[in-house]
Design a protein around this motif. Structure first.
Motif: not given
Length: 135
Positions: A114-115, A118-122
């Motif tokens: 999670h990046r 913004k906690d974006r899942q990669v």
């Protein structure tokens, strides 16, 4: 592996709070005992540390406590990258991390992290695999 905390601090990271420092040291010790730390080095020495869990689903490890080390599954096909600490992130380092995970854990076909911020899942797939595996 050498003293990870000292190396990380030499890169400019600091953990001033004694409770957090103690938590991180316990986390490192537990992850080291499980074999869940990967050290990436270049000609100058260590340049990154990857702390990961193995499992059949990444959702089990998502939103766990900061220093929590839930049980994982050695035979899992998903590597959940919990923490990545490095001097500087670039494409070569990202490829080195993927190569190290693929070499050390041949059963892993998906890497998840999670990046921030913004906690974006990669999701990263093993080279040469179809993107049909459930995460």
């Amino acid at each position: 592996m050498t003293d990870i905390l000292k190396i990380i601090e030499s890169w400019g990271y600091s953990i001033p709070d004694e409770q957090a420092r103690s938590g991180f040291q316990s986390y490192i010790a537990e992850m080291r005992s499980r074999g869940r730390i990967i050290e990436i080095s270049d000609e100058l020495g260590p340049c990154a540390y990857v702390f990961l869990f193995l499992g059949m689903s990444s959702s089990f490890f998502y939103k766990k406590g900061l220093w929590e080390t839930p049980e994982d599954f050695e035979g899992g096909h998903i590597a959940y990258i919990d923490k990545l600490v490095c001097k500087r992130m670039n494409l070569d380092l990202r490829r080195s991390i993927q190569d190290a995970i693929e070499t050390r854990f041949p059963n892993v076909v998906i890497g998840v992290y999670h990046r921030a911020p913004k906690d974006r899942q990669v999701i990263v797939y093993r080279r040469g695999t179809k993107h049909a595996v459930y995460v």
